[in-house]
Design an enzyme around this catalytic site. Structure first.
Site, mmCIF file in Angstrom:
data_model
loop_
_atom_site.group_PDB
_atom_site.id
_atom_site.type_symbol
_atom_site.label_atom_id
_atom_site.label_comp_id
_atom_site.label_asym_id
_atom_site.label_seq_id
_atom_site.Cartn_x
_atom_site.Cartn_y
_atom_site.Cartn_z
ATOM 1 N N ASN A 34 1.344 3.882 -3.175
ATOM 2 C CA ASN A 34 1.010 5.305 -3.044
ATOM 3 C C ASN A 34 2.112 6.198 -3.594
ATOM 4 O O ASN A 34 1.839 7.217 -4.233
ATOM 5 C CB ASN A 34 0.720 5.658 -1.583
ATOM 6 C CG ASN A 34 -0.699 5.300 -1.181
ATOM 7 O OD1 ASN A 34 -1.524 4.924 -2.013
ATOM 8 N ND2 ASN A 34 -0.993 5.406 0.099
ATOM 9 N N ARG A 62 -8.813 3.780 -8.047
ATOM 10 C CA ARG A 62 -8.426 3.597 -6.659
ATOM 11 C C ARG A 62 -9.673 3.515 -5.781
ATOM 12 O O ARG A 62 -10.736 4.004 -6.159
ATOM 13 C CB ARG A 62 -7.538 4.767 -6.157
ATOM 14 C CG ARG A 62 -6.477 5.238 -7.108
ATOM 15 C CD ARG A 62 -5.252 4.372 -7.320
ATOM 16 N NE ARG A 62 -5.026 3.229 -6.491
ATOM 17 C CZ ARG A 62 -4.482 2.104 -6.974
ATOM 18 N NH1 ARG A 62 -4.168 1.991 -8.235
ATOM 19 N NH2 ARG A 62 -4.262 1.104 -6.178
ATOM 20 N N GLU A 116 0.831 -1.216 0.000
ATOM 21 C CA GLU A 116 0.000 0.000 0.000
ATOM 22 C C GLU A 116 0.865 1.264 0.000
ATOM 23 O O GLU A 116 0.629 2.186 -0.786
ATOM 24 C CB GLU A 116 -0.926 0.027 1.226
ATOM 25 C CG GLU A 116 -1.980 -1.078 1.266
ATOM 26 C CD GLU A 116 -2.963 -1.019 0.106
ATOM 27 O OE1 GLU A 116 -3.050 0.015 -0.590
ATOM 28 O OE2 GLU A 116 -3.641 -2.034 -0.129
HETATM 29 N N1 LIG Z 1 2.970 9.194 -1.047
HETATM 30 C C1 LIG Z 1 1.938 10.011 -1.366
HETATM 31 N N2 LIG Z 1 2.171 11.169 -2.039
HETATM 32 C C2 LIG Z 1 1.152 12.008 -2.359
HETATM 33 N N3 LIG Z 1 -0.157 11.764 -2.051
HETATM 34 C C3 LIG Z 1 -0.454 10.633 -1.389
HETATM 35 C C4 LIG Z 1 0.572 9.705 -1.017
HETATM 36 N N4 LIG Z 1 -0.027 8.671 -0.358
HETATM 37 C C5 LIG Z 1 -1.337 8.960 -0.330
HETATM 38 N N5 LIG Z 1 -1.616 10.134 -0.936
HETATM 39 C C6 LIG Z 1 -2.944 10.788 -1.044
HETATM 40 O O1 LIG Z 1 -3.792 10.219 -0.064
HETATM 41 C C7 LIG Z 1 -4.959 9.652 -0.682
HETATM 42 C C8 LIG Z 1 -5.418 8.438 0.099
HETATM 43 O O2 LIG Z 1 -4.450 7.380 0.001
HETATM 44 P P1 LIG Z 1 -4.947 5.862 0.159
HETATM 45 O O3 LIG Z 1 -3.799 4.970 -0.059
HETATM 46 O O4 LIG Z 1 -5.698 5.738 1.447
HETATM 47 O O5 LIG Z 1 -6.024 5.692 -1.009
HETATM 48 P P2 LIG Z 1 -5.756 5.628 -2.587
HETATM 49 O O6 LIG Z 1 -4.316 5.382 -2.855
HETATM 50 O O7 LIG Z 1 -6.361 6.823 -3.217
HETATM 51 O O8 LIG Z 1 -6.602 4.333 -3.000
HETATM 52 P P3 LIG Z 1 -6.164 2.802 -2.756
HETATM 53 O O9 LIG Z 1 -4.980 2.805 -1.835
HETATM 54 O O10 LIG Z 1 -7.357 2.181 -2.138
HETATM 55 O O11 LIG Z 1 -5.854 2.259 -4.082
HETATM 56 C C9 LIG Z 1 -4.563 9.405 -2.111
HETATM 57 O O12 LIG Z 1 -5.674 9.394 -2.995
HETATM 58 C C10 LIG Z 1 -3.619 10.592 -2.387
HETATM 59 O O13 LIG Z 1 -4.343 11.753 -2.681
HETATM 60 MG MG LIG Z 2 -3.289 3.887 -1.884
#
Ligand SMILES: Nc1ncnc2c1ncn2[C@@H]1O[C@H](COP(=O)(O)OP(=O)(O)OP(=O)(O)O)[C@@H](O)[C@H]1O
Ligand SMILES: [Mg+2]
Lengths: 147, 104
Positions: free
Chosen positions: A52, A106, A48
């Site tokens: 990200n 996502r 995860e």
């Molecule tokens: N390393 C990162 N750099 C920039 N933005 C991030 C990062 N990690 C998370 N985010 C932001 O936080 C949000 C939530 O992250 P999360 O992992 O909970 O969900 P997601 O990645 O959108 O979906 P999923 O993990 O279920 O595929 C993301 O949509 C993004 O906007």
């Molecule tokens: Mg994610």
């Protein structure tokens, strides 16, 4: 907490490295005796955090993902995943279940999964300079000490 | 990730195997949606018995396939989920929306 062992790797933010990253961590932490469920939880959390970086931190370019794993006495695993990407505007909001800026591809469940699979999750981020995710999980060592 | 699809009357069985992460999910959604459009099954069964690893990327794949089946007037459910993917699905609460059964 006394550190037993540590490893760090860095790699370009290519999606083909997702399997490599969680596999490398799984190999390293396996020197602590743990259940398959615990190992699966740690792999999932790593996947995860690394995904990200690849999807959100460096959306239109290839950047570097920094990953570190540490083992502490008492069966504690600490994983740190860091990027120098675009950062998160509102970390509290980003951590809410279902919040995503990723559209239909996502589900907005990544942080929720990291939180439920690990004991602690810390997210530090600065817009324009990057994000650091640190998580810890205590595993139930059945025998011996992490030699 | 490998995908194989068989049809029995109005039922379409989609067998997934391997790792279901962001890298593998990229082409998978398109492949599934296209096939649903061509075959228009009444029921779609996602069989996950051979999925070795899944993260949140898999949730989005399942949700999109489910939504697409709804739009086509059909149903989708998920069967034979091994324990690691099941823990991910449990944490996501997706079972409130979609019928999911674990690998026994
Ligand atoms: N390393 C990162 N750099 C920039 N933005 C991030 C990062 N990690 C998370 N985010 C932001 O936080 C949000 C939530 O992250 P999360 O992992 O909970 O969900 P997601 O990645 O959108 O979906 P999923 O993990 O279920 O595929 C993301 O949509 C993004 O906007
Ligand atoms: Mg994610």
């Amino acid at each position: 907490m006394k550190e037993i062992n540590t490893m760090s790797i860095q790699f370009p933010s290519k999606s083909s490295n997702e399997a490599f990253a969680r596999g490398a961590v799984a190999c390293f932490v396996s020197q602590l005796d743990m259940t398959l469920t615990e190992l699966g939880d740690i792999k999932t959390a790593v996947s995860e955090a690394v995904t990200n970086c690849i999807v959100h931190a460096y959306p239109d370019s290839i950047g570097t993902v920094y990953l570190r794993a540490k083992l502490f006495e008492g069966g504690i695993v600490e994983i740190t995943v860091r990027d120098k990407g675009r950062g998160i505007e509102d970390v509290e909001r980003a951590r809410e279940p279902l919040f995503t800026t990723g559209g239909e591809d996502r589900s907005g469940m990544g942080f929720t999964i990291m939180e439920s699979f690990m004991d602690t999750l810390k997210v530090r981020s600065k817009l324009g300079s990057g994000t650091t995710v640190t998580m810890r999980r205590r595993v139930d060592r059945r025998t011996g000490s992490g030699k | 990730m490998k995908i194989s699809i068989t049809e029995k009357g109005p039922k379409m069985y989609i067998y997934l195997s391997g790792d279901l992460d962001h890298h593998e999910a990229k082409g998978l959604v398109r492949q599934i949606l296209d096939r649903l459009d061509t075959s228009m099954p009444r029921d779609c069964i996602l069989d996950m018995s051979q999925v070795k690893f899944m993260d949140s990327s898999g949730i989005a794949v399942i949700l999109r396939a489910h939504k697409h089946m709804r739009e086509l007037g059909g149903r989708l459910w998920v069967e034979n989920v091994p324990s690691q993917p099941m823990r991910v699905l449990d944490a996501s609460g997706i079972d409130r929306l979609i019928t999911i059964s674990s690998l026994s």
